[in-house]
Scaffold this motif. Structure first.
Motif, PDB file in Angstrom:
ATOM      1  N   GLY A   4      73.964  68.163 111.763  1.00  0.00           N
ATOM      2  CA  GLY A   4      72.655  67.995 111.757  1.00  0.00           C
ATOM      3  C   GLY A   4      72.071  68.965 110.340  1.00  0.00           C
ATOM      4  N   ILE A   5      70.862  68.389 110.162  1.00  0.00           N
ATOM      5  CA  ILE A   5      70.470  69.036 108.926  1.00  0.00           C
ATOM      6  C   ILE A   5      69.006  69.181 108.961  1.00  0.00           C
ATOM      7  N   HIS A   6      68.509  70.636 109.194  1.00  0.00           N
ATOM      8  CA  HIS A   6      67.183  71.007 109.556  1.00  0.00           C
ATOM      9  C   HIS A   6      66.667  71.704 108.294  1.00  0.00           C
ATOM     10  N   LEU A   7      65.273  70.964 108.187  1.00  0.00           N
ATOM     11  CA  LEU A   7      64.511  71.545 107.236  1.00  0.00           C
ATOM     12  C   LEU A   7      63.138  72.250 107.688  1.00  0.00           C
ATOM     13  N   ASN A   8      62.888  73.451 107.146  1.00  0.00           N
ATOM     14  CA  ASN A   8      61.974  74.168 107.456  1.00  0.00           C
ATOM     15  C   ASN A   8      60.959  74.516 106.364  1.00  0.00           C
ATOM     16  N   ASN A   9      59.819  73.875 106.255  1.00  0.00           N
ATOM     17  CA  ASN A   9      58.789  74.118 105.272  1.00  0.00           C
ATOM     18  C   ASN A   9      59.583  73.973 103.796  1.00  0.00           C
ATOM     19  N   VAL A  10      60.370  73.274 103.683  1.00  0.00           N
ATOM     20  CA  VAL A  10      60.775  72.789 102.143  1.00  0.00           C
ATOM     21  C   VAL A  10      59.817  72.356 101.170  1.00  0.00           C
ATOM     22  N   GLY A  11      59.858  73.213 100.209  1.00  0.00           N
ATOM     23  CA  GLY A  11      58.997  72.633  98.727  1.00  0.00           C
ATOM     24  C   GLY A  11      59.895  72.878  97.703  1.00  0.00           C
ATOM     25  N   HIS A  21      56.505  68.948  99.335  1.00  0.00           N
ATOM     26  CA  HIS A  21      55.886  69.936  99.778  1.00  0.00           C
ATOM     27  C   HIS A  21      55.634  69.952 101.341  1.00  0.00           C
ATOM     28  N   ASP A  22      56.217  71.268 101.808  1.00  0.00           N
ATOM     29  CA  ASP A  22      55.992  71.453 103.379  1.00  0.00           C
ATOM     30  C   ASP A  22      56.595  70.618 104.367  1.00  0.00           C
ATOM     31  N   ILE A  23      57.952  70.145 103.676  1.00  0.00           N
ATOM     32  CA  ILE A  23      58.725  69.227 104.587  1.00  0.00           C
ATOM     33  C   ILE A  23      59.393  70.036 105.943  1.00  0.00           C
ATOM     34  N   ASN A  24      59.066  69.532 106.955  1.00  0.00           N
ATOM     35  CA  ASN A  24      59.653  69.966 108.411  1.00  0.00           C
ATOM     36  C   ASN A  24      60.496  68.917 108.945  1.00  0.00           C
ATOM     37  N   HIS A  25      61.623  68.670 108.939  1.00  0.00           N
ATOM     38  CA  HIS A  25      62.276  67.633 109.662  1.00  0.00           C
ATOM     39  C   HIS A  25      63.594  67.957 109.973  1.00  0.00           C
TER      40      HIS A  25
END
Length: 250
Positions: A4-11, A21-25
């Motif tokens: 699984g791939i977790h994105l936290n506040n990716v910019g 900008h601010d990707i959480n998914h």
């Protein structure tokens, strides 16, 4: 099982230009995930961030199901091969086999490596062109070889950036069949794609990115006529919207 791939506040930005900008998914494990969106929306940048090829802010966690990290395969959007370079398709595949150099000292080990390489080329319909030079292949055929190369290590996570670029319908079908096969094996597939019809055949999870995550869900819920125009509008600046044709989105 794929990760699984977790994105936290990716910019991600270059100077004052905001790319993401601010990707959480969360990309769930063992599924096919297709990233779509308008040209310049940050799709390829998102993939490169997941692969660690591009510096970004925030955090990306690739969560493997076991204690050990699995294997990752990657197919770039395209590669360029000089037509005069005497590098055949088989040479290219053998050069990319992990721990199997091209000029293997033991003939039987090299024969085994060639047999395995041919198996992967067969999966993408390119075994009959194994002795052709890479530079003599069409762009779509080169993409198929790159796909075969990505399968060499039996990856648990396969990342594809516009894998069908320049490909004819037969090549597209080969790749779609393989993607279905990999997901059936529990692998995770993460791909950038622009062809709505092809993505519908994949029956994948679709994630629309336009600097931010615009929409996400099953293909039947996201790629519906009343939503497509809105999802694929590209805004180069907050006050200046411009419409991008979906088929030209990359």
């Amino acid at each position: 099982m794929g990760p699984g791939i977790h994105l936290n506040n990716v910019g991600l930005k270059y100077g004052d230009n905001i790319i993401l900008h601010d990707i959480n998914h969360v990309f769930a494990p063992g599924q096919c995930h297709v990233v779509m969106g308008p040209n310049g929306g940050g799709k390829t940048s998102l993939l490169r961030s997941v692969l660690g090829l591009t510096p970004f802010s925030g955090e990306i966690q690739v969560q493997w199901p076991g204690e050990q990290k699995g294997k990752v395969g990657y197919v770039p959007q395209k590669a360029t091969f000089e037509s005069s370079l005497p590098l055949t398709v088989m040479d290219f595949i053998l050069l990319n086999q992990t721990r199997m150099p091209l000029f293997w000292p033991k003939w039987h080990r090299r024969a085994k490596a060639k047999a395995y390489a041919l198996q992967q080329l067969e999966r993408v319909g390119m075994a009959e062109r194994a002795e052709r030079r890479m530079g003599q292949l069409s762009g779509g055929e080169q993409q198929r070889v790159l796909f075969a190369q990505a399968l060499l290590d039996n990856p648990d996570l396969l990342v594809l950036d516009e894998p069908t670029t320049g490909m004819d319908e037969q090549g597209v079908r080969y790749l779609e069949s393989l993607m279905h096969e990999l997901v059936a094996e529990g692998k995770t597939v993460l791909a950038v794609h622009h062809d709505v019809t092809a993505v519908r055949r994949l029956n994948a999870q679709v994630h629309v990115v336009n600097r931010q995550l615009v929409d996400s869900g099953f293909v039947a819920d996201v790629l519906i006529p009343e939503k497509i125009e809105r999802l694929f509008n590209h805004y180069s600046a907050p006050s200046l919207p411009s419409k991008t044709n979906l088929e030209d989105a990359a």
